[in-house]
Design a protein around this motif. Structure first.
Motif, mmCIF file in Angstrom:
data_model
loop_
_atom_site.group_PDB
_atom_site.id
_atom_site.type_symbol
_atom_site.label_atom_id
_atom_site.label_comp_id
_atom_site.label_asym_id
_atom_site.label_seq_id
_atom_site.Cartn_x
_atom_site.Cartn_y
_atom_site.Cartn_z
ATOM 1 N N ASP A 295 0.819 -1.207 0.000
ATOM 2 C CA ASP A 295 0.000 0.000 0.000
ATOM 3 C C ASP A 295 0.853 1.257 0.000
ATOM 4 O OD1 ASP A 295 -1.422 2.221 1.880
ATOM 5 O OD2 ASP A 295 -2.919 1.146 0.695
ATOM 6 N N HIS A 296 1.860 1.281 0.864
ATOM 7 C CA HIS A 296 2.657 2.494 0.995
ATOM 8 C C HIS A 296 4.050 2.140 1.525
ATOM 9 C CE1 HIS A 296 2.208 6.927 0.958
ATOM 10 N NE2 HIS A 296 3.293 6.862 1.726
ATOM 11 N N THR A 297 5.045 2.916 1.092
ATOM 12 C CA THR A 297 6.421 2.740 1.549
ATOM 13 C C THR A 297 6.876 4.020 2.236
ATOM 14 O OG1 THR A 297 6.875 1.242 -0.283
ATOM 15 C CG2 THR A 297 8.775 2.212 0.810
ATOM 16 N N PHE A 298 7.474 3.868 3.413
ATOM 17 C CA PHE A 298 7.964 5.002 4.186
ATOM 18 C C PHE A 298 9.451 4.842 4.450
ATOM 19 C CE2 PHE A 298 3.519 4.667 5.434
ATOM 20 C CZ PHE A 298 3.099 5.996 5.461
ATOM 21 N N ALA A 299 10.133 5.980 4.545
ATOM 22 C CA ALA A 299 11.508 5.968 5.036
ATOM 23 C C ALA A 299 11.453 5.651 6.535
ATOM 24 C CB ALA A 299 12.158 7.330 4.814
ATOM 25 N N LEU A 300 12.490 5.045 7.059
ATOM 26 C CA LEU A 300 12.513 4.682 8.472
ATOM 27 C C LEU A 300 12.307 5.910 9.366
ATOM 28 C CD1 LEU A 300 12.775 2.357 10.437
ATOM 29 C CD2 LEU A 300 15.245 2.654 10.382
ATOM 30 N N ASP A 301 12.783 7.052 8.927
ATOM 31 C CA ASP A 301 12.598 8.284 9.703
ATOM 32 C C ASP A 301 11.123 8.678 9.822
ATOM 33 O OD1 ASP A 301 15.315 8.525 10.097
ATOM 34 O OD2 ASP A 301 15.603 9.964 8.458
ATOM 35 N N ASP A 302 10.279 8.160 8.942
ATOM 36 C CA ASP A 302 8.847 8.472 8.939
ATOM 37 C C ASP A 302 8.019 7.371 9.589
ATOM 38 O OD1 ASP A 302 9.333 10.870 7.570
ATOM 39 O OD2 ASP A 302 9.296 9.837 5.637
ATOM 40 N N ILE A 303 8.624 6.638 10.517
ATOM 41 C CA ILE A 303 7.947 5.504 11.139
ATOM 42 C C ILE A 303 6.662 5.923 11.868
ATOM 43 C CG2 ILE A 303 9.305 5.574 13.264
ATOM 44 C CD1 ILE A 303 9.239 2.461 13.189
ATOM 45 N N ALA A 304 6.652 7.128 12.461
ATOM 46 C CA ALA A 304 5.442 7.586 13.156
ATOM 47 C C ALA A 304 4.282 7.726 12.177
ATOM 48 C CB ALA A 304 5.707 8.903 13.875
ATOM 49 N N GLY B 283 -6.352 2.231 9.755
ATOM 50 C CA GLY B 283 -7.037 1.125 9.099
ATOM 51 C C GLY B 283 -7.441 1.424 7.663
ATOM 52 N N SER B 284 -6.942 2.528 7.112
ATOM 53 C CA SER B 284 -7.333 2.915 5.752
ATOM 54 C C SER B 284 -6.438 2.314 4.673
ATOM 55 C CB SER B 284 -7.326 4.441 5.627
ATOM 56 O OG SER B 284 -6.019 4.943 5.796
ATOM 57 N N HIS B 285 -5.442 1.546 5.074
ATOM 58 C CA HIS B 285 -4.535 0.952 4.090
ATOM 59 C C HIS B 285 -5.097 -0.377 3.573
ATOM 60 C CE1 HIS B 285 -3.510 -0.946 7.896
ATOM 61 N NE2 HIS B 285 -2.931 -1.927 7.220
ATOM 62 N N PHE B 286 -4.628 -0.751 2.383
ATOM 63 C CA PHE B 286 -4.952 -2.051 1.806
ATOM 64 C C PHE B 286 -3.628 -2.662 1.396
ATOM 65 C CE2 PHE B 286 -5.698 -4.912 -1.711
ATOM 66 C CZ PHE B 286 -6.734 -5.689 -1.232
ATOM 67 N N GLY B 287 -3.206 -3.676 2.081
ATOM 68 C CA GLY B 287 -1.927 -4.298 1.777
ATOM 69 C C GLY B 287 -0.883 -3.946 2.820
ATOM 70 N N LYS B 288 0.350 -4.155 2.458
ATOM 71 C CA LYS B 288 1.459 -4.010 3.386
ATOM 72 C C LYS B 288 1.922 -2.563 3.493
ATOM 73 C CE LYS B 288 1.747 -8.415 4.028
ATOM 74 N NZ LYS B 288 1.310 -8.988 5.278
ATOM 75 N N ILE B 289 2.426 -2.210 4.664
ATOM 76 C CA ILE B 289 3.083 -0.938 4.895
ATOM 77 C C ILE B 289 4.565 -1.262 5.077
ATOM 78 C CG2 ILE B 289 3.294 1.047 6.420
ATOM 79 C CD1 ILE B 289 0.333 0.495 7.231
ATOM 80 N N VAL B 290 5.395 -0.664 4.240
ATOM 81 C CA VAL B 290 6.820 -1.008 4.191
ATOM 82 C C VAL B 290 7.648 0.124 4.760
ATOM 83 C CG1 VAL B 290 8.739 -1.565 2.644
ATOM 84 C CG2 VAL B 290 6.446 -2.420 2.140
ATOM 85 N N LEU B 291 8.651 -0.234 5.571
ATOM 86 C CA LEU B 291 9.638 0.715 6.061
ATOM 87 C C LEU B 291 10.964 0.415 5.380
ATOM 88 C CD1 LEU B 291 8.902 0.713 9.879
ATOM 89 C CD2 LEU B 291 8.358 2.520 8.246
ATOM 90 N N GLU B 292 11.594 1.440 4.823
ATOM 91 C CA GLU B 292 12.910 1.285 4.188
ATOM 92 C C GLU B 292 13.954 1.997 5.030
ATOM 93 O OE1 GLU B 292 12.378 2.964 0.306
ATOM 94 O OE2 GLU B 292 11.870 1.005 -0.524
ATOM 95 N N PHE B 293 15.157 1.436 5.067
ATOM 96 C CA PHE B 293 16.230 2.102 5.783
ATOM 97 C C PHE B 293 17.450 2.194 4.917
ATOM 98 C CE2 PHE B 293 16.525 -2.345 6.657
ATOM 99 C CZ PHE B 293 17.866 -2.645 6.683
#
Length: 53
Positions: free
Chosen positions: A25-34, A43-53
């Motif tokens: 669903d969405h990919t975030f930088a690790l700094d954007d973990i909040a 609960g508005s996402h569909f699928g995985k939420i990914v954190l990249e570092f």
């Protein structure tokens, strides 16, 4: 409870062989973990939420 490491590895091999991939669903930088946690909590996402570092 989760399965064993062997079961996890077998599942990954099976998914790779079948061509099935998770919906991301969405990919975030690790700094954007909040922000990632806020999306998960909403609960508005569909699928995985990914954190990249």
């Amino acid at each position: 409870m989760v399965g064993s490491r062997t079961h996890q590895q077998e599942m990954i091999r099976g998914l790779a062989a079948s061509g099935i991939y998770p919906v991301i669903d969405h990919t975030f930088a690790l700094d954007d973990i909040a922000e990632a946690f806020r999306l998960q909590q909403s609960g508005s996402h569909f699928g995985k939420i990914v954190l990249e570092f």
